[in-house]
Design a protein around this motif. Structure first.
Motif, PDB file in Angstrom:
ATOM      1  N   UNK A   3     -27.222 -34.898 -49.136  1.00  0.00           N
ATOM      2  CA  UNK A   3     -28.446 -35.246 -48.434  1.00  0.00           C
ATOM      3  C   UNK A   3     -28.397 -36.579 -47.715  1.00  0.00           C
ATOM      4  N   UNK A   4     -27.321 -37.327 -47.806  1.00  0.00           N
ATOM      5  CA  UNK A   4     -27.265 -38.639 -47.156  1.00  0.00           C
ATOM      6  C   UNK A   4     -26.704 -38.521 -45.746  1.00  0.00           C
ATOM      7  N   UNK A   5     -27.128 -39.427 -44.858  1.00  0.00           N
ATOM      8  CA  UNK A   5     -26.649 -39.467 -43.484  1.00  0.00           C
ATOM      9  C   UNK A   5     -25.721 -40.662 -43.355  1.00  0.00           C
ATOM     10  N   UNK A   6     -24.555 -40.419 -42.833  1.00  0.00           N
ATOM     11  CA  UNK A   6     -23.603 -41.517 -42.673  1.00  0.00           C
ATOM     12  C   UNK A   6     -23.860 -42.255 -41.360  1.00  0.00           C
ATOM     13  N   UNK A   7     -23.582 -43.556 -41.335  1.00  0.00           N
ATOM     14  CA  UNK A   7     -23.903 -44.396 -40.179  1.00  0.00           C
ATOM     15  C   UNK A   7     -22.981 -44.133 -38.988  1.00  0.00           C
ATOM     16  N   UNK A   8     -21.787 -43.637 -39.220  1.00  0.00           N
ATOM     17  CA  UNK A   8     -20.861 -43.466 -38.113  1.00  0.00           C
ATOM     18  C   UNK A   8     -20.862 -42.046 -37.552  1.00  0.00           C
ATOM     19  N   UNK A   9     -21.850 -41.276 -37.876  1.00  0.00           N
ATOM     20  CA  UNK A   9     -21.925 -39.905 -37.389  1.00  0.00           C
ATOM     21  C   UNK A   9     -22.125 -39.913 -35.863  1.00  0.00           C
ATOM     22  N   UNK A  10     -21.265 -39.206 -35.112  1.00  0.00           N
ATOM     23  CA  UNK A  10     -21.341 -39.151 -33.657  1.00  0.00           C
ATOM     24  C   UNK A  10     -20.530 -40.235 -32.964  1.00  0.00           C
ATOM     25  N   UNK A  15     -16.803 -42.530 -28.348  1.00  0.00           N
ATOM     26  CA  UNK A  15     -15.456 -42.976 -27.981  1.00  0.00           C
ATOM     27  C   UNK A  15     -14.812 -42.004 -26.982  1.00  0.00           C
ATOM     28  N   UNK A  16     -15.045 -40.742 -27.132  1.00  0.00           N
ATOM     29  CA  UNK A  16     -14.511 -39.760 -26.194  1.00  0.00           C
ATOM     30  C   UNK A  16     -15.132 -39.944 -24.811  1.00  0.00           C
ATOM     31  N   UNK A  21     -14.542 -41.848 -19.216  1.00  0.00           N
ATOM     32  CA  UNK A  21     -14.980 -42.719 -18.111  1.00  0.00           C
ATOM     33  C   UNK A  21     -13.861 -43.655 -17.676  1.00  0.00           C
ATOM     34  N   UNK A  22     -13.148 -44.209 -18.641  1.00  0.00           N
ATOM     35  CA  UNK A  22     -12.034 -45.109 -18.313  1.00  0.00           C
ATOM     36  C   UNK A  22     -10.943 -44.363 -17.551  1.00  0.00           C
TER      37      UNK A  22
END
Length: 129
Positions: A3-10, A15-16, A21-22
């Motif tokens: 049930x927890x949401x991780x901070x680095x999701x997405x 980065x892609x 763009x680069x």
């Protein structure tokens, strides 16, 4: 942990997108550089050929020589900016515009110099038999 949401999701998506763009910027820069080089080479070739055409007609007068140079430059996709004939030396400038790039190249043509170019002294062995 279900049930927890991780901070680095997405984060991979961000980065892609940044990497895409680069790559687009690099690709655009390479295309622009290629266009500039193409314009430079096209103008150089047109100026050289126009100078040779003018030098070929130099004895007929400057008007005929520059008319021949203009025909050759136009056939090469260039604009003849300047044309002059002094004695038997033709001096021309050709301009090519390709996309955002405009380049002008000056070229001269005429007979070889009256004095021979320095070479090996008489009697020296020839390097290639």
């Amino acid at each position: 942990m279900r049930g927890t949401v991780r901070a680095d999701r997405g984060a991979a998506t961000v980065w892609t997108a940044v990497a895409a763009c680069a790559l687009c910027v690099v690709f655009g820069a390479v295309l622009a550089l290629g266009q500039a080089v193409t314009a430079r080479h096209r103008a150089g070739g047109a100026a050289d050929l126009a100078a040779l055409a003018a030098a070929d007609r130099a004895l007929w007068g400057e008007a005929d020589a520059c008319a021949a140079a203009n025909r050759v430059a136009t056939a090469q996709g260039a604009t003849l900016v300047r044309c002059g004939v002094s004695e038997d030396i033709a001096d021309v400038t050709a301009r090519v515009t390709l996309g955002a790039w405009t380049t002008e190249i000056r070229s001269r043509a005429g007979p070889p110099p009256a004095t021979p170019l320095p070479g090996p002294p008489p009697g020296a062995p020839r390097p290639y038999g």
